[in-house]
Scaffold this active site. Sequence first.
Site, PDB file in Angstrom:
ATOM      1  NE  ARG A 196     116.274  20.134 -28.753  1.00 25.11           N
ATOM      2  CZ  ARG A 196     116.965  21.052 -29.450  1.00 25.11           C
ATOM      3  NH1 ARG A 196     117.799  21.882 -28.827  1.00 25.11           N
ATOM      4  NH2 ARG A 196     116.820  21.146 -30.752  1.00 25.11           N
ATOM      5  CE  LYS A 224     123.979  26.811 -29.231  1.00 20.38           C
ATOM      6  NZ  LYS A 224     123.443  25.765 -30.112  1.00 20.38           N
ATOM      7  CG  ASP A 269     119.713  25.082 -29.947  1.00 15.62           C
ATOM      8  OD1 ASP A 269     118.798  24.264 -30.084  1.00 15.62           O
ATOM      9  OD2 ASP A 269     120.761  25.060 -30.632  1.00 15.62           O
ATOM     10  CG  MET A 270     118.035  27.590 -22.347  1.00 15.03           C
ATOM     11  SD  MET A 270     117.233  29.199 -22.613  1.00 15.03           S
ATOM     12  CE  MET A 270     115.495  28.751 -22.485  1.00 15.03           C
ATOM     13  N   GLY A 311     121.288  20.208 -19.857  1.00 16.32           N
ATOM     14  CA  GLY A 311     121.977  21.504 -19.818  1.00 16.32           C
ATOM     15  C   GLY A 311     123.470  21.317 -20.000  1.00 16.32           C
ATOM     16  CG  HIS A 356     123.092  11.251 -25.851  1.00 15.36           C
ATOM     17  ND1 HIS A 356     123.380  12.522 -25.392  1.00 15.36           N
ATOM     18  CD2 HIS A 356     122.894  11.362 -27.181  1.00 15.36           C
ATOM     19  CE1 HIS A 356     123.359  13.369 -26.411  1.00 15.36           C
ATOM     20  NE2 HIS A 356     123.065  12.700 -27.497  1.00 15.36           N
ATOM     21  NE  ARG A 365     127.525  24.277 -26.014  1.00 11.73           N
ATOM     22  CZ  ARG A 365     127.696  25.318 -26.824  1.00 11.73           C
ATOM     23  NH1 ARG A 365     128.480  26.320 -26.476  1.00 11.73           N
ATOM     24  NH2 ARG A 365     127.066  25.382 -27.976  1.00 11.73           N
ATOM     25  NE  ARG A 366     127.541  18.117 -27.073  1.00 13.75           N
ATOM     26  CZ  ARG A 366     126.920  19.320 -27.013  1.00 13.75           C
ATOM     27  NH1 ARG A 366     126.848  20.082 -28.060  1.00 13.75           N
ATOM     28  NH2 ARG A 366     126.372  19.749 -25.891  1.00 13.75           N
TER      29      ARG A 366
HETATM   30  C1  FAD Z   1     118.982  16.997 -29.315  1.00  9.40           C
HETATM   31  C2  FAD Z   1     119.720  17.715 -28.216  1.00  9.40           C
HETATM   32  C3  FAD Z   1     119.675  19.084 -28.148  1.00  9.40           C
HETATM   33  C4  FAD Z   1     120.307  19.763 -27.112  1.00  9.40           C
HETATM   34  N1  FAD Z   1     120.136  21.114 -27.000  1.00  9.40           N
HETATM   35  C5  FAD Z   1     120.665  21.749 -25.935  1.00  9.40           C
HETATM   36  C6  FAD Z   1     120.391  23.120 -25.681  1.00  9.40           C
HETATM   37  O1  FAD Z   1     119.666  23.787 -26.417  1.00  9.40           O
HETATM   38  N2  FAD Z   1     120.951  23.690 -24.588  1.00  9.40           N
HETATM   39  C7  FAD Z   1     121.752  22.989 -23.725  1.00  9.40           C
HETATM   40  O2  FAD Z   1     122.209  23.558 -22.728  1.00  9.40           O
HETATM   41  N3  FAD Z   1     122.048  21.689 -23.955  1.00  9.40           N
HETATM   42  C8  FAD Z   1     121.523  21.062 -25.019  1.00  9.40           C
HETATM   43  N4  FAD Z   1     121.793  19.733 -25.220  1.00  9.40           N
HETATM   44  C9  FAD Z   1     122.895  19.075 -24.459  1.00  9.40           C
HETATM   45  C10 FAD Z   1     122.397  18.504 -23.146  1.00  9.40           C
HETATM   46  O3  FAD Z   1     122.043  19.551 -22.273  1.00  9.40           O
HETATM   47  C11 FAD Z   1     123.485  17.635 -22.476  1.00  9.40           C
HETATM   48  O4  FAD Z   1     124.618  18.398 -22.233  1.00  9.40           O
HETATM   49  C12 FAD Z   1     123.897  16.423 -23.287  1.00  9.40           C
HETATM   50  O5  FAD Z   1     122.808  15.871 -23.971  1.00  9.40           O
HETATM   51  C13 FAD Z   1     124.485  15.329 -22.361  1.00  9.40           C
HETATM   52  O6  FAD Z   1     123.524  14.939 -21.441  1.00  9.40           O
HETATM   53  P1  FAD Z   1     122.779  13.522 -21.473  1.00  9.40           P
HETATM   54  O7  FAD Z   1     121.328  13.758 -21.245  1.00  9.40           O
HETATM   55  O8  FAD Z   1     123.121  12.776 -22.679  1.00  9.40           O
HETATM   56  O9  FAD Z   1     123.252  12.790 -20.141  1.00  9.40           O
HETATM   57  P2  FAD Z   1     124.687  12.506 -19.526  1.00  9.40           P
HETATM   58  O10 FAD Z   1     124.412  12.017 -18.137  1.00  9.40           O
HETATM   59  O11 FAD Z   1     125.614  13.658 -19.691  1.00  9.40           O
HETATM   60  O12 FAD Z   1     125.241  11.314 -20.406  1.00  9.40           O
HETATM   61  C14 FAD Z   1     124.593  10.060 -20.454  1.00  9.40           C
HETATM   62  C15 FAD Z   1     125.375   9.152 -21.390  1.00  9.40           C
HETATM   63  O13 FAD Z   1     125.286   9.675 -22.723  1.00  9.40           O
HETATM   64  C16 FAD Z   1     126.510   9.518 -23.400  1.00  9.40           C
HETATM   65  N5  FAD Z   1     127.036  10.863 -23.714  1.00  9.40           N
HETATM   66  C17 FAD Z   1     126.544  12.056 -23.283  1.00  9.40           C
HETATM   67  N6  FAD Z   1     127.254  13.079 -23.815  1.00  9.40           N
HETATM   68  C18 FAD Z   1     128.207  12.513 -24.582  1.00  9.40           C
HETATM   69  C19 FAD Z   1     129.258  13.037 -25.377  1.00  9.40           C
HETATM   70  N7  FAD Z   1     129.458  14.347 -25.518  1.00  9.40           N
HETATM   71  N8  FAD Z   1     130.069  12.153 -26.026  1.00  9.40           N
HETATM   72  C20 FAD Z   1     129.863  10.828 -25.928  1.00  9.40           C
HETATM   73  N9  FAD Z   1     128.885  10.268 -25.175  1.00  9.40           N
HETATM   74  C21 FAD Z   1     128.075  11.097 -24.508  1.00  9.40           C
HETATM   75  C22 FAD Z   1     127.425   8.758 -22.486  1.00  9.40           C
HETATM   76  O14 FAD Z   1     127.249   7.390 -22.767  1.00  9.40           O
HETATM   77  C23 FAD Z   1     126.876   9.097 -21.115  1.00  9.40           C
HETATM   78  O15 FAD Z   1     127.183   8.130 -20.153  1.00  9.40           O
HETATM   79  C24 FAD Z   1     121.100  19.026 -26.190  1.00  9.40           C
HETATM   80  C25 FAD Z   1     121.153  17.646 -26.257  1.00  9.40           C
HETATM   81  C26 FAD Z   1     120.472  16.978 -27.224  1.00  9.40           C
HETATM   82  C27 FAD Z   1     120.504  15.484 -27.237  1.00  9.40           C
END
Ligand code: FAD
Length: 303
Positions: free
Chosen positions: A180, A96, A130-131, A184, A223, A284-285
């Site tokens: 990537r 970051k 990362d953003m 967000g 995911h 955030r997670r």
């Molecule tokens: C490799 C990677 C790098 C990333 N880098 C950045 C970045 O640089 N900047 C940024 O702003 N964000 C980043 N993110 C985070 C991203 O923006 C989302 O906040 C996060 O991935 C959740 O979104 P989702 O696409 O999984 O969809 P969502 O609609 O949030 O979730 C879809 C499904 O995924 C599962 N899931 C999602 N999050 C969780 C969790 N925390 N615990 C358990 N299950 C979960 C659940 O089953 C959920 O129903 C990154 C994510 C990944 C995978």
Amino acid sequence: MLRSTLLKLSEHKGLAHWVTTNGTTRRMSHRFVAGETLDEAVAAARACNDAGMAVSLDCLGENVSTIADAQKARDTYLGIYDRIAQEKLNANVSCKLSQLGLDLSVEFCEGLVMSIAERAAASANFLRIDMEGSVYTQRTVELVKRVRAQTPAVGTVIQSYLYRSENDIHDLLSYGCRVRLCKGAYQEPTDIAFQSKADVDGNFVRLMRVLLPSGFYHGIATHDPRMIAETIRWAAEKRISKDDFEFQMLYGIRADLQRRLVRDGFHLRIYVPFGMEWFPYFMRRLAERPANVGFFVRNFLRG
Ligand SMILES: Cc1cc2nc3c(=O)[nH]c(=O)nc-3n(C[C@H](O)[C@H](O)[C@H](O)COP(=O)(O)OP(=O)(O)OC[C@H]3O[C@@H](n4cnc5c(N)ncnc54)[C@H](O)[C@@H]3O)c2cc1C
């Protein structure tokens, strides 16, 4: 409501200190964080590689307030590339800009990023910036474009919740930048960001369709089974090879989906965070999935 409270708390220094020094919460952090040391991260990366997944290593940290702390982070990242090479890991690095002094000076931060990107290039590796929250977006895109003009070993992240993202993607692609795509993770206001899941998802699909045929190797980071299915369906329809992009997921999330993608022959990279500064990342997670909060409260009460 719960999401925005958790995101606000993620910036609370006093809470961060308490949570990261408490034995129970430290143990609980292992759900999302590989450990506090590089050795633990290397072990997690090795396990991912053995399961057919590539890795991106991130030494957690953000918003440093001194030059010395930013330089220390730079040195840590340089050392990670050496360790990746020694251990022959299939891994790159994510970091970051606020950990590398962006709050102190753009020029200073850029110098550190350049030295890390040069080390990445020298070891035939890659640096992903990362953003972070939207106060950093413009500076991040501009800095990455300048560094990308010097070396192809750098790329960044675009968030589908921001209205500006499609323009940013076209801008970055004109520099040959690898992106990537994610949804967000921060709290953003309505004048700059979509708020509903349907809108964020709709934009994710639109942006994925801009990235995949662009001729550069991008990461689709989600995911969400619907986003993944749509990416697979659309890539097949456009005859985009599985080798031309990768999926990316976070350490500890949806291991079932991770295994399925590998079994089906897709490239998958796992983001493996480690280090002492895990509190904002951990919060955030939790914010992403309210069910996680109940799980952690129950575990905390059990001690
Ligand atoms: C490799 C990677 C790098 C990333 N880098 C950045 C970045 O640089 N900047 C940024 O702003 N964000 C980043 N993110 C985070 C991203 O923006 C989302 O906040 C996060 O991935 C959740 O979104 P989702 O696409 O999984 O969809 P969502 O609609 O949030 O979730 C879809 C499904 O995924 C599962 N899931 C999602 N999050 C969780 C969790 N925390 N615990 C358990 N299950 C979960 C659940 O089953 C959920 O129903 C990154 C994510 C990944 C995978």
